[in-house]
Write a protein that holds these residues in place. Structure first.
Motif, mmCIF file in Angstrom:
data_model
loop_
_atom_site.group_PDB
_atom_site.id
_atom_site.type_symbol
_atom_site.label_atom_id
_atom_site.label_comp_id
_atom_site.label_asym_id
_atom_site.label_seq_id
_atom_site.Cartn_x
_atom_site.Cartn_y
_atom_site.Cartn_z
ATOM 1 N N UNK A 94 -16.534 -6.165 5.663
ATOM 2 C CA UNK A 94 -16.895 -5.006 5.719
ATOM 3 C C UNK A 94 -18.526 -4.938 5.949
ATOM 4 N N UNK A 95 -19.059 -5.633 4.752
ATOM 5 C CA UNK A 95 -20.491 -5.881 4.374
ATOM 6 C C UNK A 95 -21.211 -6.262 5.871
ATOM 7 N N UNK A 96 -20.446 -7.589 6.322
ATOM 8 C CA UNK A 96 -21.004 -8.319 7.566
ATOM 9 C C UNK A 96 -21.296 -7.484 8.597
ATOM 10 N N UNK A 97 -20.090 -6.894 8.991
ATOM 11 C CA UNK A 97 -19.768 -6.117 10.100
ATOM 12 C C UNK A 97 -21.014 -5.165 9.981
ATOM 13 N N UNK A 99 -23.730 -4.772 8.254
ATOM 14 C CA UNK A 99 -25.086 -5.197 8.406
ATOM 15 C C UNK A 99 -25.263 -5.815 9.846
ATOM 16 N N UNK A 100 -24.453 -6.243 10.685
ATOM 17 C CA UNK A 100 -24.653 -6.616 11.966
ATOM 18 C C UNK A 100 -24.983 -5.220 12.692
ATOM 19 N N UNK A 101 -24.208 -4.282 12.480
ATOM 20 C CA UNK A 101 -24.298 -3.140 13.371
ATOM 21 C C UNK A 101 -25.416 -2.570 12.922
ATOM 22 N N UNK A 102 -26.174 -2.352 11.712
ATOM 23 C CA UNK A 102 -27.138 -1.892 11.233
ATOM 24 C C UNK A 102 -28.543 -2.813 11.618
ATOM 25 N N UNK A 103 -28.406 -4.002 11.973
ATOM 26 C CA UNK A 103 -29.509 -4.507 12.477
ATOM 27 C C UNK A 103 -29.593 -4.237 13.965
ATOM 28 N N UNK A 104 -28.486 -4.500 14.744
ATOM 29 C CA UNK A 104 -28.455 -4.105 16.023
ATOM 30 C C UNK A 104 -28.981 -2.539 16.283
ATOM 31 N N UNK A 162 -26.295 4.885 8.568
ATOM 32 C CA UNK A 162 -26.190 4.392 7.078
ATOM 33 C C UNK A 162 -26.164 2.824 7.208
ATOM 34 N N UNK A 163 -25.589 2.215 8.296
ATOM 35 C CA UNK A 163 -25.491 0.873 8.572
ATOM 36 C C UNK A 163 -27.059 0.286 8.627
ATOM 37 N N UNK A 164 -27.890 0.861 9.494
ATOM 38 C CA UNK A 164 -29.123 0.567 9.692
ATOM 39 C C UNK A 164 -30.144 0.489 8.171
ATOM 40 N N UNK A 165 -29.806 1.569 7.260
ATOM 41 C CA UNK A 165 -30.265 1.589 6.233
ATOM 42 C C UNK A 165 -29.830 0.227 5.273
ATOM 43 N N UNK A 166 -28.406 0.210 5.252
ATOM 44 C CA UNK A 166 -27.796 -0.929 4.805
ATOM 45 C C UNK A 166 -28.678 -2.438 5.097
ATOM 46 N N UNK A 167 -28.687 -2.508 6.534
ATOM 47 C CA UNK A 167 -29.250 -3.691 6.872
ATOM 48 C C UNK A 167 -30.742 -3.932 6.356
ATOM 49 N N UNK A 168 -31.341 -2.823 6.230
ATOM 50 C CA UNK A 168 -33.003 -2.827 5.894
ATOM 51 C C UNK A 168 -32.900 -3.263 4.285
ATOM 52 N N UNK A 169 -31.918 -2.849 3.736
ATOM 53 C CA UNK A 169 -31.904 -3.117 2.303
ATOM 54 C C UNK A 169 -31.506 -4.490 1.801
ATOM 55 N N UNK A 192 -22.181 -2.203 -2.782
ATOM 56 C CA UNK A 192 -23.556 -2.637 -2.247
ATOM 57 C C UNK A 192 -23.764 -1.750 -0.744
ATOM 58 N N UNK A 193 -22.715 -1.362 -0.103
ATOM 59 C CA UNK A 193 -23.106 -0.752 1.179
ATOM 60 C C UNK A 193 -23.581 0.955 0.745
ATOM 61 N N UNK A 194 -23.188 1.397 -0.373
ATOM 62 C CA UNK A 194 -23.736 2.791 -0.408
ATOM 63 C C UNK A 194 -24.673 2.728 -1.500
ATOM 64 N N UNK A 195 -24.719 1.710 -2.403
ATOM 65 C CA UNK A 195 -25.565 2.040 -3.728
ATOM 66 C C UNK A 195 -26.873 1.075 -3.334
#
Length: 439
Positions: A94-97, A99-104, A162-169, A192-195
């Protein structure tokens, strides 16, 4: 064929685990490299875009392979293609998915002028009008980007952001420790995804220490932050002194508080598990000896052993009432009976039972659970309310189970004197660091 490896591209890819790499190598040695590698012909250089693990194995064993050439305008377009291609892989965490969506999302947002670092970026034709100015409508652009991705990923626009924020983190973590970033993306860090975005946004100075804790084995970001705060309070205890009206002692209350005189109230939160039940009888005896006539014992307790607790305290002191301390927000499950507990009994005993001098309500709201200093720590809001109900300014409050110092800090804020004991040395230091003032 010699291919060029760019770190900018290779670092975008999720590395295989050791076992996965061994299985891939075994398969290739049996069947060859069946799928072509993807390359980008950039000014005569054949840059490898996809297939790094297969290329490594091919070079190791001198195996042949085929390639497919793709055209990209620049490195950003190549990376965008890589992220989308990886998103189609099976067995992503779930973290990888996310993260990728956030990067895109972040990449497309940047292209469309939604970069948070430049609030005026974007197409000048897209404007937001107000009574005073005309600025590029970057908010609409960001919204369009999230909604467009929402259609293809089935996540809501809010989740996309939120995925974008996670990817930046995660990118910030990568700069500090690729090992910690890999743990996060492998799903080893449960919150990790939220915190993680919360820490990078609200307390970025703590991120290096959080990353260090993750490397050392912490499985939650919140656990790492909690441990860091504990360590900070313990260190602080070495450079502060307690105010004259605050007396916190290290040791068993039955020993270190023997010398105290009569106090106006005892407000405390003893441990609830069965192995500590014997302490409640000792607490009753202590209250009878140390309270002023008419003074109150206010004791937090759990429901599970409530009858035993009432019985033990009643041997020495008079029962008056039971208050309800209601927990707002997150609660916890009592596994023994499978109940979600949303309130806590707070027992009111008195040395010489009298009528309350004024009409009071027996329902107290605990506005926020606080567990930074100790797992059993109570909220400041609830403790303050009981201090105000059962004491006056300049009265002395005692807490035989001081913990991380919530009652002591509340007394300091409400201009009450305080005396208490904490048996655990680390928790005692946390309390001193929390309540103490700089020397």
């Amino acid at each position: 064929m010699e291919l060029t490896i760019l770190d900018e591209i290779k670092n975008q890819l999720f590395p295989l685990q050791k076992e996965e790499m061994e299985l891939l190598e075994e398969s290739i040695l049996k069947e060859g490299i069946r799928e072509p590698l993807i390359v980008w012909n950039n000014n005569g250089k054949q840059i490898l875009v996809d297939g790094h693990n297969r290329y490594e194995i091919a070079r190791k064993h001198n195996l042949s392979f085929t390639t497919i050439t793709k055209e990209f305008a620049d490195i950003d377009e190549a990376i965008d293609w890589i992220n989308k291609n990886q998103l189609g892989r099976r067995n992503l965490t779930d973290e990888q998915r996310k993260y990728l969506i956030g990067k895109i999302y972040n990449q497309q947002k940047k292209k469309h002028g939604g970069n948070r670092g430049n609030q005026y970026a974007g197409k000048i034709s897209e404007v937001a009008k107000c009574n005073f100015c005309t600025l590029p409508n970057t908010e609409n652009t960001k919204k369009e980007t999230a909604e467009k991705l929402s259609d293809t990923t089935k996540y809501s626009p809010r989740t996309i952001k939120n995925c974008g924020d996670f990817a930046e983190a995660v990118e910030k973590v990568k700069e500090i420790s690729p090992v910690a970033a890999q743990k996060i993306l492998q799903g080893e860090i449960k919150d990790a995804i939220t915190a993680l975005p919360q820490i990078t946004r609200k307390e970025p100075e703590k991120l290096p220490e959080v990353v260090k804790k993750i490397e050392q084995g912490s499985q939650k970001v919140k656990e790492a932050v909690k441990e860091i705060r504990k360590e900070e309070e313990i260190k602080k205890a070495e450079i502060v002194t307690l105010p004259p009206v605050i007396d916190i002692r290290h040791g068993d209350f039955r020993e270190v508080l023997k010398d105290i005189k009569e106090v106006d109230a005892i407000i405390t939160d003893p441990p609830y598990p069965a192995e500590y039940l014997y302490l409640w009888e000792d607490l009753g005896k202590f209250a009878k000896e140390k309270l002023k006539e008419g003074g109150y014992l206010v004791a937090y307790t759990g429901q599970y052993h409530l009858l035993e607790v009432l019985s033990m305290l009643s041997k020495s002191i008079d029962y008056v009432w039971t208050f309800c301390l209601y927990h707002e927000g997150q609660t916890q499950i009592v596994n023994g009976i499978n109940v979600m507990c949303r309130w806590k009994p707070v027992l009111i005993f008195q040395k010489g039972k009298t009528k309350f001098t004024r009409t009071i309500q027996d329902y107290i709201v605990s506005e926020q659970r606080e567990k930074d200093g100790h797992d059993w720590q109570q909220s400041m809001s609830g403790v303050k309310k009981f201090i105000e109900l059962f004491t006056d300014v300049s009265d002395t409050v005692c807490d035989p189970f001081t913990g991380s110092g919530t009652t002591a800090e509340a007394c300091k804020q409400l201009k009450r004197k305080f005396v208490g004991a904490e048996i655990d040395e680390e928790t005692y230091k946390i309390a001193v660091g929390r309540v103490g003032v700089n020397i």
